[in-house]
Design a protein around this motif. Structure first.
Motif, mmCIF file in Angstrom:
data_model
loop_
_atom_site.group_PDB
_atom_site.id
_atom_site.type_symbol
_atom_site.label_atom_id
_atom_site.label_comp_id
_atom_site.label_asym_id
_atom_site.label_seq_id
_atom_site.Cartn_x
_atom_site.Cartn_y
_atom_site.Cartn_z
ATOM 1 N N VAL A 151 0.836 -1.206 0.000
ATOM 2 C CA VAL A 151 0.000 0.000 0.000
ATOM 3 C C VAL A 151 0.868 1.252 0.000
ATOM 4 O O VAL A 151 0.610 2.215 -0.741
ATOM 5 N N PHE A 188 -0.781 -1.846 7.841
ATOM 6 C CA PHE A 188 -2.066 -2.160 7.237
ATOM 7 C C PHE A 188 -2.583 -3.534 7.649
ATOM 8 O O PHE A 188 -3.624 -3.982 7.177
ATOM 9 N N ARG A 211 -3.050 -1.146 11.312
ATOM 10 C CA ARG A 211 -3.407 0.266 11.181
ATOM 11 C C ARG A 211 -3.629 0.878 12.561
ATOM 12 O O ARG A 211 -4.171 0.237 13.453
ATOM 13 N N ILE A 232 -7.128 6.451 0.516
ATOM 14 C CA ILE A 232 -6.588 5.144 0.881
ATOM 15 C C ILE A 232 -5.974 5.139 2.283
ATOM 16 O O ILE A 232 -5.491 4.111 2.751
ATOM 17 N N TRP A 235 -6.968 2.376 4.864
ATOM 18 C CA TRP A 235 -6.893 0.999 4.361
ATOM 19 C C TRP A 235 -6.392 0.031 5.445
ATOM 20 O O TRP A 235 -5.563 0.385 6.271
ATOM 21 N N GLY A 236 -6.911 -1.180 5.425
ATOM 22 C CA GLY A 236 -6.328 -2.244 6.239
ATOM 23 C C GLY A 236 -7.014 -2.501 7.568
ATOM 24 O O GLY A 236 -8.009 -1.872 7.916
#
Length: 365
Positions: A151, A188, A211, A232, A235-236
Protein backbone atom coordinates in the motif's frame (compact mmCIF):
# COMPACT_ATOMS: atom_id res chain seq x y z
CA UNK A 1 17.09 11.41 -3.51
CA UNK A 2 16.89 8.35 -1.23
CA UNK A 3 18.42 10.32 1.67
CA UNK A 4 15.87 13.09 1.16
CA UNK A 5 13.04 10.56 1.17
CA UNK A 6 14.31 9.00 4.41
CA UNK A 7 14.45 12.43 6.04
CA UNK A 8 10.96 13.22 4.73
CA UNK A 9 9.61 10.02 6.27
CA UNK A 10 10.97 10.97 9.68
CA UNK A 11 9.61 14.50 9.49
CA UNK A 12 6.13 13.41 8.44
CA UNK A 13 6.05 10.52 10.94
CA UNK A 14 6.87 12.83 13.84
CA UNK A 15 4.32 15.42 12.72
CA UNK A 16 1.60 12.79 12.38
CA UNK A 17 2.45 11.38 15.81
CA UNK A 18 2.02 14.84 17.34
CA UNK A 19 -1.32 15.32 15.59
CA UNK A 20 -2.67 11.86 16.36
CA UNK A 21 -5.91 11.60 18.31
CA UNK A 22 -6.01 9.28 21.28
CA UNK A 23 -8.81 6.96 20.16
CA UNK A 24 -7.92 3.59 18.65
CA UNK A 25 -9.26 0.05 18.32
CA UNK A 26 -7.27 -0.83 21.43
CA UNK A 27 -9.93 1.08 23.35
CA UNK A 28 -12.43 -1.58 22.26
CA UNK A 29 -10.41 -4.16 24.22
CA UNK A 30 -11.08 -4.09 27.98
CA UNK A 31 -9.78 -6.32 30.76
CA UNK A 32 -12.39 -7.74 33.13
CA UNK A 33 -11.23 -6.65 36.58
CA UNK A 34 -11.16 -9.39 39.23
CA UNK A 35 -10.45 -7.69 42.56
CA UNK A 36 -8.83 -10.77 44.13
CA UNK A 37 -6.79 -11.89 41.13
CA UNK A 38 -3.66 -9.90 41.99
CA UNK A 39 -0.35 -11.46 42.97
CA UNK A 40 2.83 -10.25 44.63
CA UNK A 41 4.93 -7.97 42.43
CA UNK A 42 8.07 -10.02 43.00
CA UNK A 43 6.37 -13.01 41.34
CA UNK A 44 6.18 -11.17 37.99
CA UNK A 45 8.75 -11.45 35.22
CA UNK A 46 8.57 -9.58 31.89
CA UNK A 47 10.69 -12.19 30.07
CA UNK A 48 9.28 -13.72 26.88
CA UNK A 49 10.29 -16.33 24.31
CA UNK A 50 10.41 -15.07 20.72
CA UNK A 51 11.69 -17.09 17.75
CA UNK A 52 13.47 -19.49 20.05
CA UNK A 53 15.26 -16.68 21.89
CA UNK A 54 14.74 -15.41 25.43
CA UNK A 55 14.05 -11.67 25.64
CA UNK A 56 13.98 -9.87 28.97
CA UNK A 57 11.00 -7.81 27.84
CA UNK A 58 8.04 -8.13 25.47
CA UNK A 59 8.82 -4.65 24.12
CA UNK A 60 11.11 -3.87 21.19
CA UNK A 61 12.04 -0.81 19.14
CA UNK A 62 10.57 -1.46 15.72
CA UNK A 63 11.98 -0.55 12.31
CA UNK A 64 12.26 3.17 11.66
CA UNK A 65 15.00 4.65 9.56
CA UNK A 66 18.53 4.87 8.16
CA UNK A 67 20.21 5.93 4.92
CA UNK A 68 21.10 9.57 5.55
CA UNK A 69 23.30 11.55 7.91
CA UNK A 70 20.31 12.71 9.94
CA UNK A 71 18.73 9.27 10.19
CA UNK A 72 22.09 7.75 11.08
CA UNK A 73 22.20 9.98 14.13
CA UNK A 74 18.65 8.95 15.00
CA UNK A 75 19.70 5.30 14.77
CA UNK A 76 22.66 5.99 17.04
CA UNK A 77 20.37 7.44 19.71
CA UNK A 78 17.86 4.62 19.33
CA UNK A 79 20.66 2.09 19.74
CA UNK A 80 21.86 3.79 22.92
CA UNK A 81 18.32 3.69 24.32
CA UNK A 82 18.03 -0.01 23.41
CA UNK A 83 21.37 -0.76 25.06
CA UNK A 84 20.47 1.08 28.26
CA UNK A 85 17.05 -0.56 28.61
CA UNK A 86 17.76 -4.02 27.23
CA UNK A 87 15.09 -3.92 24.53
CA UNK A 88 15.63 -5.53 21.11
CA UNK A 89 15.82 -3.15 18.15
CA UNK A 90 15.23 -3.33 14.39
CA UNK A 91 16.87 -1.24 11.73
CA UNK A 92 14.90 0.70 9.19
CA UNK A 93 14.70 -0.58 5.63
CA UNK A 94 18.22 -1.16 4.33
CA UNK A 95 17.31 -0.61 0.68
CA UNK A 96 19.30 2.63 0.73
CA UNK A 97 22.41 0.65 1.70
CA UNK A 98 21.95 -1.75 -1.21
CA UNK A 99 21.84 1.18 -3.62
CA UNK A 100 24.59 3.19 -1.95
CA UNK A 101 27.03 1.27 0.30
CA UNK A 102 28.52 4.56 1.55
CA UNK A 103 25.52 4.91 3.92
CA UNK A 104 26.40 1.65 5.68
CA UNK A 105 27.42 3.41 8.88
CA UNK A 106 23.92 4.92 9.28
CA UNK A 107 22.77 1.32 9.92
CA UNK A 108 25.94 -0.20 11.34
CA UNK A 109 25.71 2.24 14.26
CA UNK A 110 22.89 0.10 15.67
CA UNK A 111 25.41 -2.63 16.42
CA UNK A 112 28.32 -0.34 17.27
CA UNK A 113 26.34 1.37 20.04
CA UNK A 114 24.61 -1.82 21.14
CA UNK A 115 27.21 -4.59 20.83
CA UNK A 116 25.47 -7.18 22.99
CA UNK A 117 21.82 -6.41 22.21
CA UNK A 118 19.31 -8.23 20.02
CA UNK A 119 19.43 -6.45 16.66
CA UNK A 120 17.28 -7.10 13.59
CA UNK A 121 18.20 -6.09 10.05
CA UNK A 122 15.30 -4.97 7.85
CA UNK A 123 14.86 -5.53 4.11
CA UNK A 124 11.97 -5.36 1.67
CA UNK A 125 10.37 -8.36 0.03
CA UNK A 126 12.19 -7.68 -3.25
CA UNK A 127 15.59 -8.20 -1.63
CA UNK A 128 17.75 -11.00 -2.97
CA UNK A 129 19.15 -13.68 -0.72
CA UNK A 130 22.60 -12.12 -1.12
CA UNK A 131 21.25 -8.72 -0.09
CA UNK A 132 19.54 -10.25 2.94
CA UNK A 133 22.79 -11.95 3.96
CA UNK A 134 24.68 -8.67 3.44
CA UNK A 135 22.24 -6.83 5.71
CA UNK A 136 22.59 -9.50 8.39
CA UNK A 137 26.38 -9.40 8.15
CA UNK A 138 26.57 -5.60 8.32
CA UNK A 139 24.65 -5.49 11.60
CA UNK A 140 25.80 -8.86 12.90
CA UNK A 141 22.07 -9.25 13.19
CA UNK A 142 20.33 -11.78 15.42
CA UNK A 143 17.30 -11.86 13.11
CA UNK A 144 16.05 -10.53 9.80
CA UNK A 145 12.89 -8.49 9.29
CA UNK A 146 11.18 -8.48 5.90
CA UNK A 147 8.68 -5.66 5.59
CA UNK A 148 5.53 -5.81 3.47
CA UNK A 149 4.43 -2.40 2.22
CA UNK A 150 2.45 -2.74 -1.00
CA UNK A 151 0.00 0.00 0.00
CA UNK A 152 2.84 2.39 0.82
CA UNK A 153 4.56 1.60 -2.47
CA UNK A 154 1.52 2.34 -4.64
CA UNK A 155 1.04 5.72 -2.97
CA UNK A 156 4.76 6.57 -3.06
CA UNK A 157 5.41 8.60 -6.23
CA UNK A 158 8.61 6.66 -6.95
CA UNK A 159 7.40 3.38 -5.43
CA UNK A 160 7.29 -0.16 -6.79
CA UNK A 161 4.30 -1.46 -8.71
CA UNK A 162 5.28 -5.14 -8.93
CA UNK A 163 4.43 -7.42 -6.01
CA UNK A 164 3.83 -10.79 -7.65
CA UNK A 165 7.26 -12.19 -6.73
CA UNK A 166 7.12 -11.32 -3.03
CA UNK A 167 5.83 -14.66 -1.77
CA UNK A 168 8.44 -16.69 -3.60
CA UNK A 169 11.19 -14.29 -2.57
CA UNK A 170 10.26 -14.63 1.10
CA UNK A 171 10.58 -18.40 0.74
CA UNK A 172 14.02 -18.00 -0.84
CA UNK A 173 15.22 -15.68 1.93
CA UNK A 174 13.94 -17.98 4.68
CA UNK A 175 15.74 -20.92 3.08
CA UNK A 176 18.90 -18.97 2.33
CA UNK A 177 19.59 -17.24 5.65
CA UNK A 178 20.75 -18.64 8.97
CA UNK A 179 18.85 -16.39 11.40
CA UNK A 180 15.17 -16.27 12.37
CA UNK A 181 13.03 -14.34 9.89
CA UNK A 182 10.38 -11.89 11.02
CA UNK A 183 7.84 -10.64 8.46
CA UNK A 184 6.03 -7.41 9.26
CA UNK A 185 3.41 -5.23 7.70
CA UNK A 186 4.16 -1.51 7.86
CA UNK A 187 0.75 -0.41 9.09
CA UNK A 188 -2.07 -2.16 7.24
CA UNK A 189 -2.35 -5.44 9.14
CA UNK A 190 -1.89 -9.13 8.45
CA UNK A 191 -4.85 -11.43 7.86
CA UNK A 192 -5.20 -14.97 9.17
CA UNK A 193 -4.63 -16.33 5.68
CA UNK A 194 -1.41 -14.34 5.29
CA UNK A 195 0.00 -15.44 8.64
CA UNK A 196 -0.88 -19.06 7.91
CA UNK A 197 1.03 -18.80 4.61
CA UNK A 198 4.02 -17.22 6.39
CA UNK A 199 4.06 -20.05 8.94
CA UNK A 200 4.02 -22.66 6.20
CA UNK A 201 6.88 -20.83 4.47
CA UNK A 202 9.06 -21.21 7.56
CA UNK A 203 8.84 -17.65 8.87
CA UNK A 204 9.56 -17.52 12.62
CA UNK A 205 7.58 -14.42 13.59
CA UNK A 206 4.70 -12.53 11.96
CA UNK A 207 4.45 -8.90 13.09
CA UNK A 208 0.87 -7.90 12.27
CA UNK A 209 1.83 -4.22 11.89
CA UNK A 210 -1.75 -3.03 12.01
CA UNK A 211 -3.41 0.27 11.18
CA UNK A 212 -3.41 2.79 14.01
CA UNK A 213 0.22 3.84 14.25
CA UNK A 214 2.48 5.50 11.69
CA UNK A 215 0.40 5.75 8.52
CA UNK A 216 2.68 5.35 5.53
CA UNK A 217 -0.16 5.84 3.06
CA UNK A 218 -0.70 9.27 4.59
CA UNK A 219 3.04 10.00 4.71
CA UNK A 220 3.50 9.14 1.04
CA UNK A 221 0.36 11.06 0.10
CA UNK A 222 1.78 14.11 1.88
CA UNK A 223 4.79 13.79 -0.42
CA UNK A 224 2.62 13.71 -3.56
CA UNK A 225 1.80 16.84 -5.51
CA UNK A 226 -1.92 17.34 -4.98
CA UNK A 227 -2.22 14.63 -2.32
CA UNK A 228 -4.63 12.66 -4.49
CA UNK A 229 -4.44 9.38 -2.53
CA UNK A 230 -6.12 10.59 0.67
CA UNK A 231 -8.92 8.07 0.11
CA UNK A 232 -6.59 5.14 0.88
CA UNK A 233 -5.35 6.38 4.26
CA UNK A 234 -7.84 4.21 6.20
CA UNK A 235 -6.89 1.00 4.36
CA UNK A 236 -6.33 -2.24 6.24
CA UNK A 237 -6.96 -3.84 9.63
CA UNK A 238 -5.99 -2.39 12.99
CA UNK A 239 -3.58 -4.21 15.29
CA UNK A 240 -6.30 -5.60 17.60
CA UNK A 241 -8.33 -6.83 14.61
CA UNK A 242 -5.27 -8.49 13.10
CA UNK A 243 -4.36 -10.17 16.39
CA UNK A 244 -7.86 -11.54 16.82
CA UNK A 245 -7.89 -12.74 13.23
CA UNK A 246 -4.58 -14.58 13.77
CA UNK A 247 -5.39 -16.12 17.14
CA UNK A 248 -4.55 -19.78 17.72
CA UNK A 249 -2.88 -20.38 14.36
CA UNK A 250 0.04 -22.15 16.03
CA UNK A 251 3.51 -22.87 14.73
CA UNK A 252 4.53 -19.23 14.41
CA UNK A 253 5.12 -16.47 16.95
CA UNK A 254 3.01 -13.33 16.65
CA UNK A 255 4.30 -9.82 17.25
CA UNK A 256 2.12 -6.76 17.55
CA UNK A 257 2.96 -3.29 16.30
CA UNK A 258 0.95 -0.40 14.98
CA UNK A 259 -0.58 2.13 17.37
CA UNK A 260 0.90 0.96 20.67
CA UNK A 261 0.39 4.08 22.81
CA UNK A 262 1.00 2.88 26.36
CA UNK A 263 1.82 -0.09 28.61
CA UNK A 264 -1.91 -0.83 28.71
CA UNK A 265 -1.91 -1.27 24.93
CA UNK A 266 1.09 -3.60 25.31
CA UNK A 267 -0.87 -5.68 27.84
CA UNK A 268 -3.91 -5.70 25.57
CA UNK A 269 -1.81 -6.90 22.62
CA UNK A 270 -0.24 -9.66 24.72
CA UNK A 271 -3.68 -10.72 25.95
CA UNK A 272 -4.82 -10.90 22.31
CA UNK A 273 -2.08 -13.42 21.58
CA UNK A 274 1.08 -11.48 20.80
CA UNK A 275 4.42 -12.82 22.02
CA UNK A 276 5.96 -9.34 21.89
CA UNK A 277 5.09 -5.77 20.92
CA UNK A 278 6.97 -3.32 18.74
CA UNK A 279 6.89 0.46 19.05
CA UNK A 280 8.22 3.01 16.56
CA UNK A 281 6.23 6.25 16.29
CA UNK A 282 5.77 6.94 19.99
CA UNK A 283 9.47 6.40 20.65
CA UNK A 284 10.56 8.48 17.66
CA UNK A 285 8.40 11.40 18.78
CA UNK A 286 9.88 11.28 22.29
CA UNK A 287 13.40 11.20 20.88
CA UNK A 288 12.84 14.06 18.45
CA UNK A 289 10.96 16.22 20.96
CA UNK A 290 13.44 15.64 23.79
CA UNK A 291 16.58 13.50 23.77
CA UNK A 292 17.98 10.01 24.29
CA UNK A 293 17.73 10.29 28.07
CA UNK A 294 14.01 11.02 27.78
CA UNK A 295 13.51 7.95 25.61
CA UNK A 296 15.44 5.78 28.06
CA UNK A 297 13.26 7.09 30.87
CA UNK A 298 10.09 6.43 28.86
CA UNK A 299 11.03 2.82 28.12
CA UNK A 300 11.97 2.17 31.76
CA UNK A 301 8.71 3.74 32.92
CA UNK A 302 6.73 1.59 30.49
CA UNK A 303 8.49 -1.50 31.83
CA UNK A 304 7.60 -0.56 35.40
CA UNK A 305 3.99 0.19 34.49
CA UNK A 306 3.59 -3.02 32.49
CA UNK A 307 4.97 -4.95 35.47
CA UNK A 308 2.29 -3.32 37.62
CA UNK A 309 -0.49 -4.22 35.18
CA UNK A 310 0.60 -7.87 35.19
CA UNK A 311 0.65 -7.83 38.99
CA UNK A 312 -2.94 -6.58 39.22
CA UNK A 313 -4.13 -9.08 36.61
CA UNK A 314 -2.39 -11.98 38.35
CA UNK A 315 -0.13 -12.72 35.38
CA UNK A 316 3.33 -13.96 36.35
CA UNK A 317 4.57 -13.62 32.79
CA UNK A 318 3.42 -11.79 29.67
CA UNK A 319 2.37 -15.15 28.21
CA UNK A 320 -0.08 -15.58 31.10
CA UNK A 321 -2.06 -12.62 29.80
CA UNK A 322 -3.36 -14.91 27.06
CA UNK A 323 -5.65 -16.34 29.76
CA UNK A 324 -7.03 -13.00 30.95
CA UNK A 325 -10.72 -12.19 30.49
CA UNK A 326 -11.32 -9.62 27.75
CA UNK A 327 -14.37 -7.70 26.59
CA UNK A 328 -14.35 -6.92 22.86
CA UNK A 329 -16.74 -4.16 21.81
CA UNK A 330 -17.43 -1.62 19.09
CA UNK A 331 -16.08 -1.92 15.57
CA UNK A 332 -13.63 -4.62 16.67
CA UNK A 333 -16.51 -6.84 17.80
CA UNK A 334 -18.24 -6.27 14.47
CA UNK A 335 -15.09 -7.27 12.61
CA UNK A 336 -14.83 -10.45 14.70
CA UNK A 337 -18.45 -11.38 14.09
CA UNK A 338 -18.02 -11.03 10.34
CA UNK A 339 -14.78 -13.05 10.42
CA UNK A 340 -16.35 -15.81 12.53
CA UNK A 341 -14.34 -15.12 15.70
CA UNK A 342 -16.02 -16.01 19.02
CA UNK A 343 -15.35 -12.99 21.21
CA UNK A 344 -17.70 -14.19 23.95
CA UNK A 345 -15.23 -16.95 24.80
CA UNK A 346 -12.55 -14.33 25.47
CA UNK A 347 -14.60 -12.95 28.35
CA UNK A 348 -14.52 -16.28 30.21
CA UNK A 349 -10.91 -17.53 29.97
CA UNK A 350 -9.48 -16.97 33.42
CA UNK A 351 -9.25 -19.36 36.36
CA UNK A 352 -7.61 -17.01 38.84
CA UNK A 353 -9.64 -18.30 41.81
CA UNK A 354 -8.39 -21.84 41.28
CA UNK A 355 -4.83 -20.65 40.93
CA UNK A 356 -5.22 -18.64 44.15
CA UNK A 357 -6.45 -21.72 45.99
CA UNK A 358 -3.52 -23.74 44.66
CA UNK A 359 -1.07 -21.13 45.96
CA UNK A 360 -2.63 -21.11 49.40
CA UNK A 361 -3.20 -24.86 49.60
CA UNK A 362 -6.96 -24.38 49.91
CA UNK A 363 -9.20 -27.33 49.00
CA UNK A 364 -12.93 -27.54 48.57
CA UNK A 365 -15.24 -30.53 48.46
Amino acid sequence: MIADRKDDHVRHAVNHQRQAIGISDFDSVTFVHHALAGIDADEVSLAVDVAGKRWGTPLYVNAMTGGSTKTGEINRQLAVAARETGVPIASGSMSAYFRDPTVADTYRVLRQENPHGFVMANVNANATVDQARSAIDLLEADALQIHLNAVQEVVMPEGDRSFGAWARQIERIVSGTAVPVFVKEVGFGLSRQTVTWLRDAGVSVADVGGRGGTNFARIENDRRVGGDFAFIESWGQSTPKSLLDCADIGGIDIAASGGIRSPLDIARALALGANATGVAGAFLETLMSHDTAALVDKIRTWHDQLHTILTVLGARTPADLAGADLLITGDVETFCRLRGIDVAALAHRSHWWRESEDREGVTHE
